[in-house]
Design an enzyme around this catalytic site. Structure first.
Site, PDB file in Angstrom:
ATOM      1  N   LYS A  19     -43.382 -49.375  -8.146  1.00 42.50           N
ATOM      2  CA  LYS A  19     -43.900 -48.972  -9.456  1.00 42.50           C
ATOM      3  C   LYS A  19     -43.651 -47.487  -9.733  1.00 42.50           C
ATOM      4  CE  LYS A  19     -47.782 -52.237  -9.259  1.00 42.50           C
ATOM      5  NZ  LYS A  19     -47.455 -53.441  -9.979  1.00 42.50           N
ATOM      6  N   GLU A  69     -53.019 -43.987 -13.200  1.00 41.24           N
ATOM      7  CA  GLU A  69     -52.722 -44.162 -14.628  1.00 41.24           C
ATOM      8  C   GLU A  69     -53.986 -44.081 -15.446  1.00 41.24           C
ATOM      9  OE1 GLU A  69     -51.136 -48.012 -15.310  1.00 41.24           O
ATOM     10  OE2 GLU A  69     -49.141 -47.476 -14.621  1.00 41.24           O
ATOM     11  N   HIS A 103     -56.854 -59.670 -12.773  1.00 44.10           N
ATOM     12  CA  HIS A 103     -55.511 -59.163 -13.076  1.00 44.10           C
ATOM     13  C   HIS A 103     -54.427 -60.217 -12.910  1.00 44.10           C
ATOM     14  CE1 HIS A 103     -57.198 -55.235 -13.567  1.00 44.10           C
ATOM     15  NE2 HIS A 103     -57.634 -55.202 -12.331  1.00 44.10           N
ATOM     16  N   ARG A 156     -36.840 -61.180 -12.292  1.00 42.73           N
ATOM     17  CA  ARG A 156     -36.684 -62.627 -12.017  1.00 42.73           C
ATOM     18  C   ARG A 156     -37.137 -63.405 -13.235  1.00 42.73           C
ATOM     19  NH1 ARG A 156     -42.189 -63.396 -11.839  1.00 42.73           N
ATOM     20  NH2 ARG A 156     -43.296 -61.699 -10.843  1.00 42.73           N
TER      21      ARG A 156
HETATM   22  P1  ADP Z   1     -49.170 -56.386 -10.676  1.00 43.98           P
HETATM   23  O1  ADP Z   1     -47.790 -55.964 -10.327  1.00 43.98           O
HETATM   24  O2  ADP Z   1     -50.079 -56.430  -9.484  1.00 43.98           O
HETATM   25  O3  ADP Z   1     -49.232 -57.604 -11.530  1.00 43.98           O
HETATM   26  P2  ADP Z   1     -49.441 -54.667 -13.010  1.00 43.98           P
HETATM   27  O4  ADP Z   1     -49.065 -53.250 -12.940  1.00 43.98           O
HETATM   28  O5  ADP Z   1     -48.476 -55.610 -13.645  1.00 43.98           O
HETATM   29  O6  ADP Z   1     -49.776 -55.178 -11.527  1.00 43.98           O
HETATM   30  O7  ADP Z   1     -50.845 -54.803 -13.717  1.00 43.98           O
HETATM   31  C1  ADP Z   1     -51.541 -56.036 -13.746  1.00 43.98           C
HETATM   32  C2  ADP Z   1     -52.590 -56.048 -14.829  1.00 43.98           C
HETATM   33  O8  ADP Z   1     -53.519 -54.960 -14.692  1.00 43.98           O
HETATM   34  C3  ADP Z   1     -52.051 -55.879 -16.235  1.00 43.98           C
HETATM   35  O9  ADP Z   1     -51.593 -57.082 -16.763  1.00 43.98           O
HETATM   36  C4  ADP Z   1     -53.282 -55.341 -16.960  1.00 43.98           C
HETATM   37  O10 ADP Z   1     -54.179 -56.386 -17.238  1.00 43.98           O
HETATM   38  C5  ADP Z   1     -53.928 -54.448 -15.954  1.00 43.98           C
HETATM   39  N1  ADP Z   1     -53.469 -53.052 -16.102  1.00 43.98           N
HETATM   40  C6  ADP Z   1     -52.416 -52.491 -15.490  1.00 43.98           C
HETATM   41  N2  ADP Z   1     -52.261 -51.210 -15.854  1.00 43.98           N
HETATM   42  C7  ADP Z   1     -53.253 -50.934 -16.711  1.00 43.98           C
HETATM   43  C8  ADP Z   1     -53.661 -49.742 -17.447  1.00 43.98           C
HETATM   44  N3  ADP Z   1     -53.029 -48.596 -17.328  1.00 43.98           N
HETATM   45  N4  ADP Z   1     -54.743 -49.840 -18.241  1.00 43.98           N
HETATM   46  C9  ADP Z   1     -55.428 -51.000 -18.356  1.00 43.98           C
HETATM   47  N5  ADP Z   1     -55.105 -52.123 -17.699  1.00 43.98           N
HETATM   48  C10 ADP Z   1     -54.032 -52.099 -16.887  1.00 43.98           C
END
Ligand code: ADP
Length: 663
Positions: A116, A200, A235, A296
């Site tokens: 990330k 973040e 999540h 993917r």
């Molecule tokens: P993973 O790779 O574990 O799926 P992500 O980075 O895609 O993690 O984040 C998963 C979820 O977490 C997102 O779909 C959202 O619901 C929440 N999320 C991620 N980043 C943020 C953020 N900066 N603010 C609010 N919610 C977030």
């Protein structure tokens, strides 16, 4: 185009890929583990090769074995599906080195998007908007704390190598940061072997909106619009839809172009998804920020297929074999609205605890078709299959399409109502409650939807005790009548048809015991009393199940009996009710030795005893065949065989009493 491909996956995605390959006259090779010897994907493919033990590390993650299988079978390319090896750059490279095509992006693109933090640095350069935050390499706790304070709370700490919703911590205030950081790092090391984190800004009323992109080897890129995956638990996605409600044409284009820029920045080829977090500000403004790119095909790709009328696996195969993208951006458009529900083996009321077990009953919506149509089911299981603890708990994906969101919603609710699973807990009823919740129905979406609607989603009663009991009793009476038809002497005692007789029932319903009494009246009608309620019970077998009328209420119920539990399914919801067998529990010896029931649905092969035989504890009594195996039913205690209730060759349902033994 390829002549033969190997699918390095299992379950629904392996079946999904195979279906497109078959349509394109491409032969498929499945791989399977010990646990999957009889799995649907194995029979769905043209050939199958065993690659090892049940645990993923012993089979679906053993890439040398998989590459060897591809070579041995003469496959030219490998489709990795999602999960397992799909985002493993070493595997992608190893395919290439072995002279095979990896149906996915180049290893370099997987690597660039793999972490990330690193991918954010890349995206920053490519001009893709990022969530305000820190994704640098200095990981000292003091610096991370300073950065979090600068960003402003709430913040989210994320494991850079994280995925699947793991390794994330939301922090509300500065004092809590240090402890959350330590715990996030611990989880990151344990789960991903890498404790790097990024920090973040936690977006306000966040929505998860992702863009499907596609690139080819000639440098062409398109975006296939967005999917809204805001409905999440821990999540993880629960419902996904396309297009995203409330998305303006301008924002769609901006996000699409940002996603294409992201793909272009890493020379992406094939299907990919760029995930954005969308902040909804007071007054309706929406800001989008890059989160990560998944290199993917995604679980939720069918909603994109439904609104574009395209087959994304076909596109993947075409691109991987060197063809140009079939369509240009201006040739793509959105048709109607699609929603996907992930049907999982889990207990939503018990904190979504994953469940395992056998799909004794697995009925799909009557109108469902595989791969295409307004109601589509993608699955990798059949009735009788088990959901094992080795793999993820998804049973099926249900995808509906409608001209409008309202139409899609109504169709989804109906399709969920017709999805009947007995044998393990699933989230089907929970999904119905989400679909019907005001937030979802009105498209008031954000990632906290499930929390916000909690009171309406969990521990809901859709069928109360009176109708549940009436359903169970109706089912019992219908079963008895069916049995009487073949054997007039098998009628249960405790009641008679001449004169008024009362037959007692005892149930367990939602953790409480309940009594009911059924009165057979002179005129042949039935009077039922359940708790305080009393009234005539009228029922008949209809096309959709048993049509029941009791105490001013009507229900059409499909009832499945598994052991002592009746599973009741109706348009308004589903429930379970346990019938306590009063006869079986009447005397000690009866209770111990009286009931000999089929452990699973199957066929009676033979009886080793006849009525009147003396038997001793442990002695084999009958042999049943179920799930391609024979099961011997043995005497639980010493006794005398009173009666055989079936004959060899009879099909029996689970829980059917096979014979009676007395002291
Ligand atoms: P993973 O790779 O574990 O799926 P992500 O980075 O895609 O993690 O984040 C998963 C979820 O977490 C997102 O779909 C959202 O619901 C929440 N999320 C991620 N980043 C943020 C953020 N900066 N603010 C609010 N919610 C977030």
């Amino acid at each position: 185009m390829f002549k033969k491909i190997l699918i390095a996956n299992r379950g629904e995605i392996a079946c999904r890929v195979a279906a497109t390959a078959r349509r394109m006259a491409i032969k498929t090779v499945a791989v399977y583990s010990d646990a999957d010897v009889n799995a649907k994907h194995v029979s769905f493919c043209d050939e199958a090769i065993h690659i090892g033990g049940s645990a993923p590390k012993d089979s679906y993650l053993r890439w040398e074995k998989i590459i060897a299988a591809a070579k041995a079978s003469g496959a030219e390319a490998i489709h990795p599906g999602y999960g397992f090896l799909s985002e493993n750059e070493e595997f992608a490279q190893a395919c290439l080195d072995a002279g095979l095509v990896f149906i996915g992006p180049p290893a370099s693109a997987i690597k660039a998007m793999g972490l990330k933090a690193e991918s954010k640095q890349l995206m920053e350069k490519a001009g893709v908007p990022l969530v305000p935050g820190y994704h640098g390499s200095d990981q000292s706790p003091a610096l991370l704390q300073r950065e979090a304070d600068r960003i402003g709370y709430p913040v989210l700490i994320k494991a850079s190598a994280g995925g699947g919703g793991k390794g994330m911590r939301a922090v509300d205030k500065s004092e809590d940061f240090a402890a959350a950081l330590a715990s996030c790092q611990r989880e990151a090391i344990n789960s991903f072997g890498n404790d790097k984190v990024l920090v973040e800004k936690y977006a306000q009323r966040p929505r998860h909106i992702e863009i499907q992109v596609f690139g080819d080897t000639l440098g062409n890129y398109v975006y296939l619009f967005e999917r809204d995956c805001s409905v999440q638990r821990r999540h993880q996605k629960v419902l996904e839809e396309a297009p995203a409600p409330g998305m303006s044409q301008a924002m769609r284009q901006q996000m699409g172009e940002a996603a294409v820029a992201a793909a272009r920045a890493v020379n992406y080829v094939g299907a990919g998804t760029v995930e954005f977090i969308v902040e909804q500000r007071e007054g309706g403004a929406m800001n989008f920020f890059f989160m990560e790119m998944n290199t993917r095909l995604q679980v939720e790709h069918p909603v994109t297929e439904a609104i574009t009328g395209l087959d994304l696996v076909e596109w993947q195969l075409r691109v991987a074999s060197g063809e140009a993208l079939p369509l240009k951006q201006e040739q793509l458009s959105i048709q109607g609205h699609a929603i996907e529900a992930r049907i999982c083996a889990e207990s939503p009321d018990n904190n979504f605890l994953p469940a395992t077990g056998t799909l004794h009953v697995y009925q799909k919506p009557s109108c469902a078709t595989f791969e295409r149509g307004t109601v589509r089911i993608d699955d990798g299981v059949r009735e009788g299959d088990t959901i094992s603890p080795f793999y993820d708990s998804m049973v099926a994906k249900l995808i509906v399409h409608g001209q409008t969101r309202e139409e899609a919603l109504a169709r989804l609710d109906e399709a969920l109502a017709q999805t009947r699973i007995v044998g393990l807990s699933t989230n089907v009823q929970f999904l119905r409650h989400v679909v019907r919740s005001p937030s979802f129905a009105q498209a008031n979406l954000d990632t906290a939807l499930i929390q916000r609607e909690e009171a309406l989603l969990f521990k809901q009663e859709t069928i109360g005790l009176p109708l549940a009991a009436a359903s169970a009793i109706a089912q019992t009476l219908l079963n008895e009548k069916a049995r009487e038809g073949t054997d007039p002497f098998s009628r249960r005692d405790g009641w008679q048809t001449h004169g008024v007789t009362v037959r007692p029932f005892e149930f367990e319903f939602r953790g409480e015991s309940a009594k009911a009494a059924l009165t057979y009246r002179h005129d042949g009608t039935l009077q039922l009393q359940v708790g305080e309620l009393s009234g005539p019970l009228v029922f008949s077998r209809g096309e959709q199940g048993i049509d029941i009328e009791f105490a001013g209420q009507r229900l059409t119920a499909a009832v499945f009996t598994q052991g002592e539990v009746d599973h009741v399914f109706a348009a308004r919801g589903a429930t379970q009710i346990t019938a306590i067998d009063l006869l079986a529990h009447a005397g000690e010896t009866q209770a111990e030795g009286g009931r000999l029931t089929a452990p699973m649905p199957g066929k009676v092969v033979s009886f080793a005893v006849k009525a009147g035989d003396k038997v001793s504890k442990g002695q084999p009594l009958a042999v049943m065949e179920a799930m391609k195996m024979e099961h011997t039913i043995a005497a639980p205690a010493d006794g005398v065989v009173l009666e055989l209730l079936y004959a060899p060759g009879d099909q029996v349902t689970e829980g059917s009493e096979l014979l009676k033994i007395g002291a």
